[in-house]
Write an enzyme that holds these catalytic residues in place. Sequence first.
Site, PDB file in Angstrom:
ATOM      1  N   ASP A 100       0.833  -1.204   0.000  1.00  0.00           N
ATOM      2  CA  ASP A 100       0.000   0.000   0.000  1.00  0.00           C
ATOM      3  C   ASP A 100       0.866   1.252   0.000  1.00  0.00           C
ATOM      4  OD1 ASP A 100      -1.989  -1.775   0.114  1.00  0.00           O
ATOM      5  OD2 ASP A 100      -2.771  -1.201   2.094  1.00  0.00           O
ATOM      6  N   ALA A 101       1.997   1.185   0.744  1.00  0.00           N
ATOM      7  CA  ALA A 101       2.876   2.356   0.832  1.00  0.00           C
ATOM      8  C   ALA A 101       3.477   2.687  -0.536  1.00  0.00           C
ATOM      9  CB  ALA A 101       3.986   2.101   1.844  1.00  0.00           C
ATOM     10  N   GLU A 102       3.889   1.631  -1.258  1.00  0.00           N
ATOM     11  CA  GLU A 102       4.454   1.870  -2.600  1.00  0.00           C
ATOM     12  C   GLU A 102       3.390   2.442  -3.536  1.00  0.00           C
ATOM     13  OE1 GLU A 102       7.788  -1.523  -3.383  1.00  0.00           O
ATOM     14  OE2 GLU A 102       5.818  -2.229  -2.711  1.00  0.00           O
ATOM     15  N   TYR A 103       2.171   1.928  -3.373  1.00  0.00           N
ATOM     16  CA  TYR A 103       1.057   2.437  -4.186  1.00  0.00           C
ATOM     17  C   TYR A 103       0.874   3.929  -3.904  1.00  0.00           C
ATOM     18  CZ  TYR A 103      -3.708   2.924  -6.010  1.00  0.00           C
ATOM     19  OH  TYR A 103      -4.814   3.334  -6.707  1.00  0.00           O
ATOM     20  N   ASP A 104       0.938   4.286  -2.632  1.00  0.00           N
ATOM     21  CA  ASP A 104       0.725   5.690  -2.264  1.00  0.00           C
ATOM     22  C   ASP A 104       1.781   6.609  -2.856  1.00  0.00           C
ATOM     23  OD1 ASP A 104      -1.586   5.188  -0.975  1.00  0.00           O
ATOM     24  OD2 ASP A 104      -0.685   4.985   1.027  1.00  0.00           O
ATOM     25  N   SER A 115      -6.073 -10.670 -42.370  1.00  0.00           N
ATOM     26  CA  SER A 115      -6.150 -12.134 -42.276  1.00  0.00           C
ATOM     27  C   SER A 115      -5.134 -12.720 -43.248  1.00  0.00           C
ATOM     28  CB  SER A 115      -7.563 -12.624 -42.554  1.00  0.00           C
ATOM     29  OG  SER A 115      -7.917 -12.258 -43.853  1.00  0.00           O
ATOM     30  N   GLU A 154       6.131 -20.642 -38.892  1.00  0.00           N
ATOM     31  CA  GLU A 154       5.692 -20.681 -37.499  1.00  0.00           C
ATOM     32  C   GLU A 154       4.458 -21.559 -37.405  1.00  0.00           C
ATOM     33  OE1 GLU A 154       4.773 -16.564 -36.322  1.00  0.00           O
ATOM     34  OE2 GLU A 154       6.106 -16.083 -37.968  1.00  0.00           O
ATOM     35  N   LYS A 182       0.579 -22.152 -36.813  1.00  0.00           N
ATOM     36  CA  LYS A 182      -0.643 -21.359 -36.864  1.00  0.00           C
ATOM     37  C   LYS A 182      -1.476 -21.773 -35.657  1.00  0.00           C
ATOM     38  CE  LYS A 182      -4.220 -19.618 -39.846  1.00  0.00           C
ATOM     39  NZ  LYS A 182      -5.328 -19.681 -38.902  1.00  0.00           N
ATOM     40  N   ASP A 202      -4.336 -22.134 -33.008  1.00  0.00           N
ATOM     41  CA  ASP A 202      -5.780 -22.167 -33.215  1.00  0.00           C
ATOM     42  C   ASP A 202      -6.478 -21.585 -31.996  1.00  0.00           C
ATOM     43  OD1 ASP A 202      -8.064 -22.622 -34.546  1.00  0.00           O
ATOM     44  OD2 ASP A 202      -8.084 -24.796 -34.300  1.00  0.00           O
ATOM     45  N   ARG A 232      -9.633  -8.904 -32.649  1.00  0.00           N
ATOM     46  CA  ARG A 232      -9.451  -8.524 -34.047  1.00  0.00           C
ATOM     47  C   ARG A 232     -10.711  -7.877 -34.620  1.00  0.00           C
ATOM     48  NH1 ARG A 232     -10.308 -11.507 -38.785  1.00  0.00           N
ATOM     49  NH2 ARG A 232      -9.069 -10.736 -40.524  1.00  0.00           N
ATOM     50  N   TYR A 278       3.001 -13.339 -32.259  1.00  0.00           N
ATOM     51  CA  TYR A 278       3.594 -13.685 -33.551  1.00  0.00           C
ATOM     52  C   TYR A 278       3.854 -12.487 -34.464  1.00  0.00           C
ATOM     53  CZ  TYR A 278      -1.380 -13.547 -34.700  1.00  0.00           C
ATOM     54  OH  TYR A 278      -2.683 -13.168 -34.811  1.00  0.00           O
ATOM     55  N   LYS A 326       6.033 -16.771 -43.680  1.00  0.00           N
ATOM     56  CA  LYS A 326       6.191 -15.336 -43.923  1.00  0.00           C
ATOM     57  C   LYS A 326       7.505 -15.078 -44.644  1.00  0.00           C
ATOM     58  CE  LYS A 326       3.739 -14.451 -39.613  1.00  0.00           C
ATOM     59  NZ  LYS A 326       3.816 -14.105 -38.191  1.00  0.00           N
ATOM     60  N   LYS A 365      -2.644 -24.795 -44.273  1.00  0.00           N
ATOM     61  CA  LYS A 365      -3.551 -25.430 -43.305  1.00  0.00           C
ATOM     62  C   LYS A 365      -3.381 -26.951 -43.286  1.00  0.00           C
ATOM     63  CE  LYS A 365      -7.100 -23.518 -42.082  1.00  0.00           C
ATOM     64  NZ  LYS A 365      -7.868 -22.482 -41.419  1.00  0.00           N
ATOM     65  N   CYS A 417     -25.041 -56.522 -17.539  1.00  0.00           N
ATOM     66  CA  CYS A 417     -23.885 -56.562 -18.420  1.00  0.00           C
ATOM     67  C   CYS A 417     -24.303 -57.163 -19.763  1.00  0.00           C
ATOM     68  CB  CYS A 417     -22.784 -57.408 -17.785  1.00  0.00           C
ATOM     69  SG  CYS A 417     -21.440 -57.773 -18.936  1.00  0.00           S
ATOM     70  N   CYS A 438     -22.584 -60.881 -20.108  1.00  0.00           N
ATOM     71  CA  CYS A 438     -22.861 -62.043 -19.256  1.00  0.00           C
ATOM     72  C   CYS A 438     -24.150 -61.888 -18.472  1.00  0.00           C
ATOM     73  CB  CYS A 438     -21.695 -62.284 -18.304  1.00  0.00           C
ATOM     74  SG  CYS A 438     -21.560 -61.019 -17.027  1.00  0.00           S
ATOM     75  N   CYS A 442     -19.271 -54.333 -14.447  1.00  0.00           N
ATOM     76  CA  CYS A 442     -19.843 -55.673 -14.346  1.00  0.00           C
ATOM     77  C   CYS A 442     -18.995 -56.391 -13.299  1.00  0.00           C
ATOM     78  CB  CYS A 442     -19.734 -56.380 -15.703  1.00  0.00           C
ATOM     79  SG  CYS A 442     -19.797 -58.173 -15.578  1.00  0.00           S
ATOM     80  N   CYS A 453     -17.025 -63.154 -16.250  1.00  0.00           N
ATOM     81  CA  CYS A 453     -17.635 -62.589 -17.463  1.00  0.00           C
ATOM     82  C   CYS A 453     -16.666 -62.821 -18.627  1.00  0.00           C
ATOM     83  CB  CYS A 453     -17.886 -61.103 -17.254  1.00  0.00           C
ATOM     84  SG  CYS A 453     -18.387 -60.241 -18.751  1.00  0.00           S
TER      85      CYS A 453
HETATM   86  S1  IVH Z   1       0.375 -13.570 -38.819  1.00  0.00           S
HETATM   87  C1  IVH Z   1      -0.728 -10.386 -41.741  1.00  0.00           C
HETATM   88  N1  IVH Z   1       1.146 -15.682 -37.492  1.00  0.00           N
HETATM   89  O1  IVH Z   1      -4.311 -16.682 -38.084  1.00  0.00           O
HETATM   90  C2  IVH Z   1      -0.467 -11.599 -40.999  1.00  0.00           C
HETATM   91  N2  IVH Z   1      -1.185 -15.263 -37.658  1.00  0.00           N
HETATM   92  O2  IVH Z   1      -6.026 -15.898 -40.764  1.00  0.00           O
HETATM   93  C3  IVH Z   1      -1.240 -11.651 -39.754  1.00  0.00           C
HETATM   94  N3  IVH Z   1      -2.600 -16.874 -36.477  1.00  0.00           N
HETATM   95  O3  IVH Z   1      -6.171 -13.877 -37.403  1.00  0.00           O
HETATM   96  C4  IVH Z   1      -1.222 -12.921 -39.059  1.00  0.00           C
HETATM   97  N4  IVH Z   1      -0.952 -18.125 -35.707  1.00  0.00           N
HETATM   98  O4  IVH Z   1      -4.953 -14.782 -35.435  1.00  0.00           O
HETATM   99  C5  IVH Z   1       0.099 -14.964 -37.922  1.00  0.00           C
HETATM  100  N5  IVH Z   1       1.974 -17.529 -36.309  1.00  0.00           N
HETATM  101  C6  IVH Z   1       0.935 -16.791 -36.733  1.00  0.00           C
HETATM  102  C7  IVH Z   1      -0.393 -17.128 -36.418  1.00  0.00           C
HETATM  103  C8  IVH Z   1      -1.433 -16.335 -36.922  1.00  0.00           C
HETATM  104  C9  IVH Z   1      -2.270 -17.947 -35.746  1.00  0.00           C
HETATM  105  C10 IVH Z   1      -3.979 -16.426 -36.758  1.00  0.00           C
HETATM  106  C11 IVH Z   1      -4.194 -14.958 -36.581  1.00  0.00           C
HETATM  107  C12 IVH Z   1      -4.972 -14.485 -37.759  1.00  0.00           C
HETATM  108  C13 IVH Z   1      -5.246 -15.722 -38.517  1.00  0.00           C
HETATM  109  C14 IVH Z   1      -5.018 -15.460 -39.977  1.00  0.00           C
END
Ligand code: IVH
Length: 679
Positions: free
Chosen positions: A35-39, A90, A125, A127, A129, A148, A236, A300, A324, A418, A421, A436, A441
């Site tokens: 609390d003291a640091e907050y103050d 996207s 990288e 992707k 999910d 997003r 990412y 990329k 994908k 069962c 049996c 069972c 059995c």
């Molecule tokens: S880069 C312009 N890197 O995939 C590039 N996206 O359809 C922007 N996602 O909405 C995205 N892993 O949420 C990038 N290693 C990764 C990712 C990634 C998952 C998702 C991201 C985006 C969707 C693209």
Amino acid sequence: MSSEINDLRRIRALSAKLHQHNFRYYILDDPQISDAEYDVLLRELQNLEALYPDAISHDSPTQKVGVTWTPEDFVADKLPSVEHSVPMLSLENAMGPDEVRDWVDRVRKGLALGEEDADPLLTVEYKFDGAAISILYEDGVLIRAATRGDGMTGEDVTGTARTIRSVPHQLQDDSPPTLIELRGEVILKNADFEAFNASRSQEEGIFANPRNAAAGTLRQLDPRVAATRPLDVFIYGIGDQEGIDLSVQQNLVDHIQRWGFLPCPFLREVQGADALVEVYEEVMEVRETLPFDIDGLVIKVQGADLRDQLGMRARSPRWAIALKFPARQETTRLVDIQIQVGRTGALTPVAHLEPVNVGGVTVSRAGLHNPKEIARKDLRIGDHVVIQRAGDVIPQVVKPIDSLRDGQQVPFQFPDKCPECEGPVHYPDEEIIPYCDNLQCPAQIRGRIEHFASRRALDIDGLGEKLIDQLVTENLITRPADLYQLTVEQISGLDRMAVKSAENLLASLEVSKNRPFSRVLHGMGIPHVGERVAELVIDEIENIDALLEATEERLAEIEGLGEIIARSIVEFFAKNSVQEEIDLLRKSGLTLHQDKVEATGATAPLFGLTVVITGTLPTLSRDEAKQRVIAAGGKVVGSVSNKTDLLVAGEKAGSKLKKANELGIEVLDEEQFLSRISE
Ligand code: IVH
């Protein structure tokens, strides 16, 4: 910089910090400062605001002095909108290797590369999910987080983001950039997802997959809800940035880890389509073993200049693509629910489905765990259902599609007898799995013998399900030990069994007598004692007589065991029928003691060598392989380095194999390994 600009900056940074501390105190119940640091911080802000009254914002932490904050001060009644200063784009999708090759060609064209020019450097990288998030830091302090949305406008989820353990409230950096907007994916690890769903009641409902759970949690209005669900974030990319130039993926990766985010779990630099396809295949192999879901790879082009040159399409950059993986969720029909009787007597419902292809595999059955699970998901026979393949395990039924019901669907009634049996069904205390109780059995007998003969137990070649079924039906065996009393006449009298195949079976049974003690112990089918536990036990208790005498306390002391396993072992060996069976096995000459590893000298085949074992070997368990290495004079370590001399690799060897290949380390499969140590 003028001192006024400095002061105004400081006002903003102090406000943000105080907001965070309020949040930690009132929402997370986990203050980070006293609390003291907050103050002290609050006082500094008050003094600065006194100099610049125009800079006092209506929600400044100073504006509530004397009044206590309440958690409700941090709960929105609707998530406010956030304009993305740099649109959240996207990605274009490539549905497999061919389409990604086309993309590489397009990139080459876009960069006007000639035939003799090398391919541009690419990063690969995972992707992830989950759900996309943008997290904004000013002077290293978390200011705002947003979803997003449609890419231009998202929703403010700052409250939830602050509850995420892998989102630092402050970047760990002595001279942070003036402004940096990090972009990443919010995920829920598979294990956390399972645990969360298991804790939900029927009324609360369950989430279909970790992605829905992550997205749903991120958009909760009340951050206290999110605080109870262990979300994580993988960063990412970058949105806006000032005072720093992070245009190369590797630089970003280095920074985010230093700043306190989770390290990037996978990043490869490659050139050319062939290399991309190789990485794709490699990751497909390990995909199911990752602790979180990925639905592909993101590729990329490296380097800001090349990216600029390639430019954008309407909603996605030309310099990146999502490669994908095949989908793992599909819909089909639930044709029937049948009950399977396991070797322990457990009755497990199994969904019989109209066959459907899920991510390259035809699925026609799926485990349903227990009657409660069926009720919770409200599955009815005849339903259209969503199914998925998760991990290496058998497929699961996710949920029924209510909107496709036409009144013909029938709720499932769990039987009270069962199905094998007709013995009574009972629910042991506090268990949701029905059993069972009849030890005679036939389904249980078959199950116990199948387990005993299975590859990872006694590995009895030629003794499959069909033969076991016949042996049990003809009353020739009722327990594993009976196998060793079988005669050629008895076996050759069965359907499709000639004298030759009967002799072969007896020969396999002879071989099985030499399997190590740990396999016999595993094969006995003691509840909770699998391959690994069996090995832990016999590492310390080296023969069956000592094991029969071991107390619960003694067993529980073994590292890796606990009270439950210890009790289960003692209860198992206390049964008369088990003791009789052990006597028979002993008389038949099975190995019921652990062979001591021999100390070996400089002539041993692996003398002084450092060995790594990886992947699933066809016949040896990890521990057996390790014992053999030691017996042959070698040493086993966990990870591959340039000090490694040999890699023994089985199926699904993954990254260790790759590393060994890169370092030029000799790699042996099980067969080569066995022949090397017998030299
Ligand atoms: S880069 C312009 N890197 O995939 C590039 N996206 O359809 C922007 N996602 O909405 C995205 N892993 O949420 C990038 N290693 C990764 C990712 C990634 C998952 C998702 C991201 C985006 C969707 C693209």
